[in-house]
Design a protein around this motif. Structure first.
Motif, PDB file in Angstrom:
ATOM      1  N   MET A 174       2.852  11.567 -13.385  1.00 14.65           N
ATOM      2  CA  MET A 174       3.443  10.420 -12.720  1.00 14.65           C
ATOM      3  C   MET A 174       3.329  10.532 -11.200  1.00 14.65           C
ATOM      4  SD  MET A 174       4.745   7.577 -13.338  1.00 14.65           S
ATOM      5  CE  MET A 174       6.074   6.480 -13.476  1.00 14.65           C
ATOM      6  N   LYS A 175       3.203  11.752 -10.681  1.00  9.95           N
ATOM      7  CA  LYS A 175       3.087  11.937  -9.245  1.00  9.95           C
ATOM      8  C   LYS A 175       1.859  11.200  -8.707  1.00  9.95           C
ATOM      9  CE  LYS A 175       2.833  15.352  -5.629  1.00  9.95           C
ATOM     10  NZ  LYS A 175       2.541  16.712  -5.259  1.00  9.95           N
ATOM     11  N   PHE A 176       0.760  11.280  -9.430  1.00 13.89           N
ATOM     12  CA  PHE A 176      -0.458  10.583  -9.018  1.00 13.89           C
ATOM     13  C   PHE A 176      -0.202   9.089  -8.902  1.00 13.89           C
ATOM     14  CE2 PHE A 176      -4.370   8.316 -10.096  1.00 13.89           C
ATOM     15  CZ  PHE A 176      -5.190   8.775  -9.091  1.00 13.89           C
ATOM     16  N   ALA A 177       0.479   8.524  -9.866  1.00 12.16           N
ATOM     17  CA  ALA A 177       0.761   7.091  -9.853  1.00 12.16           C
ATOM     18  C   ALA A 177       1.631   6.714  -8.647  1.00 12.16           C
ATOM     19  CB  ALA A 177       1.433   6.654 -11.153  1.00 12.16           C
ATOM     20  N   LEU A 178       2.597   7.546  -8.324  1.00 11.76           N
ATOM     21  CA  LEU A 178       3.460   7.256  -7.182  1.00 11.76           C
ATOM     22  C   LEU A 178       2.677   7.273  -5.878  1.00 11.76           C
ATOM     23  CD1 LEU A 178       6.696   9.257  -8.081  1.00 11.76           C
ATOM     24  CD2 LEU A 178       6.431   6.781  -7.984  1.00 11.76           C
ATOM     25  N   GLU A 179       1.808   8.254  -5.723  1.00 12.61           N
ATOM     26  CA  GLU A 179       0.998   8.337  -4.504  1.00 12.61           C
ATOM     27  C   GLU A 179       0.044   7.150  -4.405  1.00 12.61           C
ATOM     28  OE1 GLU A 179      -0.913  12.147  -4.576  1.00 12.61           O
ATOM     29  OE2 GLU A 179       0.992  13.210  -4.472  1.00 12.61           O
ATOM     30  N   GLU A 180      -0.584   6.810  -5.491  1.00 15.31           N
ATOM     31  CA  GLU A 180      -1.503   5.675  -5.507  1.00 15.31           C
ATOM     32  C   GLU A 180      -0.765   4.367  -5.234  1.00 15.31           C
ATOM     33  OE1 GLU A 180      -4.889   5.733  -5.723  1.00 15.31           O
ATOM     34  OE2 GLU A 180      -4.597   7.889  -5.548  1.00 15.31           O
ATOM     35  N   MET A 181       0.400   4.216  -5.826  1.00  8.92           N
ATOM     36  CA  MET A 181       1.177   2.987  -5.605  1.00  8.92           C
ATOM     37  C   MET A 181       1.634   2.889  -4.159  1.00  8.92           C
ATOM     38  SD  MET A 181       1.319   0.741  -7.927  1.00  8.92           S
ATOM     39  CE  MET A 181       2.605  -0.219  -7.144  1.00  8.92           C
ATOM     40  N   SER A 182       1.975   4.011  -3.551  1.00  3.03           N
ATOM     41  CA  SER A 182       2.364   3.992  -2.139  1.00  3.03           C
ATOM     42  C   SER A 182       1.209   3.502  -1.278  1.00  3.03           C
ATOM     43  CB  SER A 182       2.797   5.385  -1.679  1.00  3.03           C
ATOM     44  OG  SER A 182       3.995   5.752  -2.311  1.00  3.03           O
ATOM     45  N   LEU A 183       0.015   4.003  -1.553  1.00  2.00           N
ATOM     46  CA  LEU A 183      -1.163   3.567  -0.804  1.00  2.00           C
ATOM     47  C   LEU A 183      -1.461   2.092  -1.057  1.00  2.00           C
ATOM     48  CD1 LEU A 183      -3.511   6.650  -1.302  1.00  2.00           C
ATOM     49  CD2 LEU A 183      -2.316   5.966   0.793  1.00  2.00           C
ATOM     50  N   LEU A 184      -1.344   1.678  -2.308  1.00  2.00           N
ATOM     51  CA  LEU A 184      -1.579   0.275  -2.656  1.00  2.00           C
ATOM     52  C   LEU A 184      -0.575  -0.626  -1.956  1.00  2.00           C
ATOM     53  CD1 LEU A 184      -3.027  -1.888  -4.369  1.00  2.00           C
ATOM     54  CD2 LEU A 184      -1.354  -1.414  -6.166  1.00  2.00           C
ATOM     55  N   THR A 185       0.678  -0.237  -1.980  1.00  4.51           N
ATOM     56  CA  THR A 185       1.733  -1.028  -1.340  1.00  4.51           C
ATOM     57  C   THR A 185       1.483  -1.151   0.160  1.00  4.51           C
ATOM     58  OG1 THR A 185       3.328  -0.349  -3.014  1.00  4.51           O
ATOM     59  CG2 THR A 185       4.228  -1.198  -0.954  1.00  4.51           C
ATOM     60  N   LEU A 186       1.156  -0.053   0.797  1.00  6.62           N
ATOM     61  CA  LEU A 186       0.867  -0.091   2.232  1.00  6.62           C
ATOM     62  C   LEU A 186      -0.321  -0.998   2.537  1.00  6.62           C
ATOM     63  CD1 LEU A 186       1.350   3.645   3.252  1.00  6.62           C
ATOM     64  CD2 LEU A 186       2.769   1.707   3.923  1.00  6.62           C
ATOM     65  N   ARG A 187      -1.351  -0.915   1.717  1.00  2.12           N
ATOM     66  CA  ARG A 187      -2.541  -1.736   1.935  1.00  2.12           C
ATOM     67  C   ARG A 187      -2.224  -3.221   1.760  1.00  2.12           C
ATOM     68  NH1 ARG A 187      -8.270  -1.545   2.270  1.00  2.12           N
ATOM     69  NH2 ARG A 187      -8.650  -3.691   2.849  1.00  2.12           N
ATOM     70  N   ILE A 188      -1.449  -3.553   0.745  1.00  2.00           N
ATOM     71  CA  ILE A 188      -1.095  -4.956   0.504  1.00  2.00           C
ATOM     72  C   ILE A 188      -0.237  -5.502   1.641  1.00  2.00           C
ATOM     73  CG2 ILE A 188       0.288  -6.471  -0.984  1.00  2.00           C
ATOM     74  CD1 ILE A 188      -0.914  -4.950  -3.379  1.00  2.00           C
ATOM     75  N   PHE A 189       0.757  -4.736   2.074  1.00  2.00           N
ATOM     76  CA  PHE A 189       1.593  -5.188   3.188  1.00  2.00           C
ATOM     77  C   PHE A 189       0.763  -5.333   4.465  1.00  2.00           C
ATOM     78  CE2 PHE A 189       5.303  -4.389   0.608  1.00  2.00           C
ATOM     79  CZ  PHE A 189       6.299  -5.184   1.167  1.00  2.00           C
ATOM     80  N   SER A 190      -0.151  -4.402   4.700  1.00  2.00           N
ATOM     81  CA  SER A 190      -1.007  -4.462   5.878  1.00  2.00           C
ATOM     82  C   SER A 190      -1.900  -5.698   5.842  1.00  2.00           C
ATOM     83  CB  SER A 190      -1.857  -3.192   5.962  1.00  2.00           C
ATOM     84  OG  SER A 190      -2.770  -3.284   7.026  1.00  2.00           O
ATOM     85  N   ASP A 191      -2.514  -5.957   4.698  1.00  2.00           N
ATOM     86  CA  ASP A 191      -3.371  -7.125   4.545  1.00  2.00           C
ATOM     87  C   ASP A 191      -2.572  -8.408   4.770  1.00  2.00           C
ATOM     88  OD1 ASP A 191      -6.050  -8.256   3.437  1.00  2.00           O
ATOM     89  OD2 ASP A 191      -4.483  -9.270   2.264  1.00  2.00           O
ATOM     90  N   PHE A 192      -1.396  -8.464   4.203  1.00  2.00           N
ATOM     91  CA  PHE A 192      -0.547  -9.644   4.356  1.00  2.00           C
ATOM     92  C   PHE A 192      -0.141  -9.838   5.818  1.00  2.00           C
ATOM     93  CE2 PHE A 192       3.712 -11.694   4.133  1.00  2.00           C
ATOM     94  CZ  PHE A 192       3.282 -12.944   3.723  1.00  2.00           C
ATOM     95  N   ASN A 193       0.218  -8.756   6.495  1.00  2.00           N
ATOM     96  CA  ASN A 193       0.594  -8.861   7.906  1.00  2.00           C
ATOM     97  C   ASN A 193      -0.564  -9.384   8.754  1.00  2.00           C
ATOM     98  OD1 ASN A 193       3.350  -8.146   8.062  1.00  2.00           O
ATOM     99  ND2 ASN A 193       2.821  -5.997   7.766  1.00  2.00           N
ATOM    100  N   GLU A 194      -1.781  -8.957   8.449  1.00  2.00           N
ATOM    101  CA  GLU A 194      -2.954  -9.468   9.169  1.00  2.00           C
ATOM    102  C   GLU A 194      -3.107 -10.971   8.928  1.00  2.00           C
ATOM    103  OE1 GLU A 194      -6.497  -7.233   8.229  1.00  2.00           O
ATOM    104  OE2 GLU A 194      -5.476  -5.332   8.633  1.00  2.00           O
ATOM    105  N   TYR A 195      -2.880 -11.396   7.700  1.00  2.00           N
ATOM    106  CA  TYR A 195      -2.985 -12.813   7.362  1.00  2.00           C
ATOM    107  C   TYR A 195      -1.925 -13.622   8.113  1.00  2.00           C
ATOM    108  CZ  TYR A 195      -3.632 -17.005   4.542  1.00  2.00           C
ATOM    109  OH  TYR A 195      -3.899 -18.292   4.135  1.00  2.00           O
ATOM    110  N   VAL A 196      -0.706 -13.111   8.138  1.00  2.00           N
ATOM    111  CA  VAL A 196       0.383 -13.790   8.849  1.00  2.00           C
ATOM    112  C   VAL A 196       0.052 -13.903  10.339  1.00  2.00           C
ATOM    113  CG1 VAL A 196       2.809 -13.603   9.570  1.00  2.00           C
ATOM    114  CG2 VAL A 196       2.177 -13.157   7.190  1.00  2.00           C
ATOM    115  N   THR A 197      -0.433 -12.837  10.915  1.00  2.00           N
ATOM    116  CA  THR A 197      -0.802 -12.845  12.334  1.00  2.00           C
ATOM    117  C   THR A 197      -1.879 -13.893  12.608  1.00  2.00           C
ATOM    118  OG1 THR A 197      -0.222 -10.521  12.591  1.00  2.00           O
ATOM    119  CG2 THR A 197      -1.738 -11.437  14.216  1.00  2.00           C
TER     120      THR A 197
END
Length: 93
Positions: A1-24
């Protein structure tokens, strides 16, 4: 499950980053007069809702607590067009 948590953290950061760029980008369009506040907010809401839904599915799949993306999307849309609620306009499609 540790792998999934690390991957989800990266995915979450990437999605928020992409969304913030779109908002900007939408905010820039409003400032340049290319879009109205209402149109930009609707675009932010629609794009963000899609990202939030995908992220929520992944969070549920891996049993990870919610990132709060849906409420973040709403806050960003209202930041662009704060009068949406006062004007009786809904940002929901």
């Amino acid at each position: 499950m540790k792998f999934a948590l690390e991957e989800m953290s990266l995915l979450t950061l990437r999605i928020f980053s992409d969304f913030n760029e779109y908002v900007t980008s939408r905010k820039t369009d409003v400032a340049l007069g290319v879009q109205t506040r209402e149109t930009a907010a609707l675009q932010v809401k629609n794009y963000g809702d899609g990202l939030a839904k995908a992220l929520t599915i992944a969070e549920n799949l891996f049993g990870i607590p919610s990132s709060g993306m849906p409420s973040f999307v709403d806050r960003m849309a209202i930041e662009i067009y704060p009068n949406a609620v006062e004007d009786g306009n809904s940002l929901d499609p």
